[in-house]
Design an enzyme around this catalytic site. Structure first.
Site, PDB file in Angstrom:
ATOM      1  N   LYS A 181       6.671   2.661   8.940  1.00  0.00           N
ATOM      2  CA  LYS A 181       6.386   1.241   9.158  1.00  0.00           C
ATOM      3  C   LYS A 181       7.674   0.418   9.264  1.00  0.00           C
ATOM      4  CE  LYS A 181       2.358   1.892   6.165  1.00  0.00           C
ATOM      5  NZ  LYS A 181       2.889   2.992   5.347  1.00  0.00           N
ATOM      6  N   TYR A 196       9.671   2.149   1.411  1.00  0.00           N
ATOM      7  CA  TYR A 196       9.199   3.032   0.342  1.00  0.00           C
ATOM      8  C   TYR A 196      10.318   3.894  -0.248  1.00  0.00           C
ATOM      9  CZ  TYR A 196       4.359   2.267   1.998  1.00  0.00           C
ATOM     10  OH  TYR A 196       3.163   1.739   2.381  1.00  0.00           O
ATOM     11  N   ASP A 249       2.214   9.489   5.299  1.00  0.00           N
ATOM     12  CA  ASP A 249       2.428   8.066   5.512  1.00  0.00           C
ATOM     13  C   ASP A 249       3.633   7.600   4.699  1.00  0.00           C
ATOM     14  OD1 ASP A 249       0.933   5.352   6.420  1.00  0.00           O
ATOM     15  OD2 ASP A 249       1.790   5.092   4.421  1.00  0.00           O
ATOM     16  N   HIS A 269       4.533  -3.551   9.296  1.00  0.00           N
ATOM     17  CA  HIS A 269       4.058  -3.437   7.918  1.00  0.00           C
ATOM     18  C   HIS A 269       3.254  -4.654   7.455  1.00  0.00           C
ATOM     19  CE1 HIS A 269       5.198  -1.084   4.050  1.00  0.00           C
ATOM     20  NE2 HIS A 269       3.993  -1.587   3.938  1.00  0.00           N
TER      21      HIS A 269
END
Length: 316
Positions: free
Chosen positions: A81, A51, A46, A114
């Site tokens: 996302k 990120y 994920d 997200h």
């Protein structure tokens, strides 16, 4: 072990998360950590645009193929996302194309919105200036997500941090219903109402921060410090983390774990060949509930969500 979504895409029940706040903190070791996770047996990964881990996940997948740890990319389930600054109809497809370039992949298995929020287009940042928050056009953004499926760039689409009410908005016009809603879920935030709703609609719930994410921007130590969990762990000869993860797993949801510690990465996989008793489940179900991540970053007196209650539609 997999669970099928409403579009019959099999999702491995345990996923490896790659978020660490501040984002990019472990950039130097991220690729090796993910490669080690593949060696241990993790097959579900994920990531997200914000990120700063997409590139390293892509490099780890390439190395895993070269080293023969996996025979093909198809052995992996990869989620990313859409960030809020790209949550606009004409920016969804370019955002996914950039994600795929970062990952060096031809397709995702799952692409998620997200948050149920858009911010003015620009650089991917978090937190962002609150004056940049704008109302998301759910219908047009979801249509763009559906186009990504039709183009073969992702096998399935879903959302993250959506309430029952916001899922209803998506479902009211969707040609392709959300396969997944990824949300905070743990023994101290059990999400029963949302899980019941998603179950009724055929939407898989994925649990992030099942251990509380203590130390993160949104974290709490209430999960790992809970006396009920500690006592069950002691009685079963398991770690507190294993009890927490097994409880989430037994609720029939997908569990996203995140640890870059090699011993804990291995320990987190050891939750499948034992189970909690009905008495232990009952004890956990009695734990007082409190959400760790109220999403204050999205609350703004001039924005679409002026209170926490508006953001979560009264579900916390």
């Amino acid at each position: 072990m997999q669970v099928d979504s409403n579009n019959r895409i099999g999702i491995p029940r345990l996923g490896f998360g790659t978020a660490e706040y501040p984002f990019g903190l472990s950039a130097e070791t991220m690729k090796e950590t993910i490669l080690h996770a593949i060696k241990l047996g993790y097959r579900h990964f994920d990531t997200a645009a914000n990120y700063q881990s997409e590139q390293y996940l892509g490099e780890a997948i390439s190395d895993a193929l070269t080293l023969g740890l996996i025979k093909s990319r198809d052995e992996l389930f990869i989620t990313s996302k859409l960030w809020c600054s790209d949550a606009h109809h004409d920016r969804v497809l370019p955002a996914l194309q950039k994600t795929l370039k970062n990952l060096k992949l031809e397709y995702l298995d799952l692409y998620l919105i997200h948050f149920p929020v858009s911010v003015k287009p620009g650089e991917i940042t978090f937190p962002f200036p609150k004056e940049d928050i704008v109302t998301m056009d759910f219908k047009s953004v979801w249509e763009a997500m559906e186009e990504c499926v039709e183009l073969g760039l992702t096998k399935s689409i879903g959302v993250s941090n959506f309430s029952c009410k916001k899922l209803e908005i998506i479902l009211s016009t969707a040609k392709i219903p959300p396969a997944v809603n990824q949300v905070e879920m743990s023994s101290v935030w059990q999400q029963k109402k949302l899980r019941d709703f998603c179950d009724e609609k055929g939407i898989i719930v994925e649990a992030y921060s099942p251990l509380g994410a203590n130390g993160a921007l949104w974290g709490t130590n209430r999960v790992m410090k809970n006396d009920v969990i500690k006592n069950i762990a002691l009685a079963k000869g398991k770690s507190v983390a294993q009890i927490c993860l097994r409880w989430v797993y037994e609720q029939g949801v997908v569990v996203i774990v995140k640890s870059f510690n090699k011993e804990r990465m291995k320990e987190n996989l050891d939750i499948f060949d034992w189970q909690l008793s009905s008495e232990e489940l009952y004890q956990i179900n009695q734990i007082p509930q409190e959400k760790a991540f109220p999403a204050l970053e999205f609350i703004y007196s001039e924005g679409p969500y002026k209170t926490v209650d508006e953001f979560w539609d009264g579900e916390i």
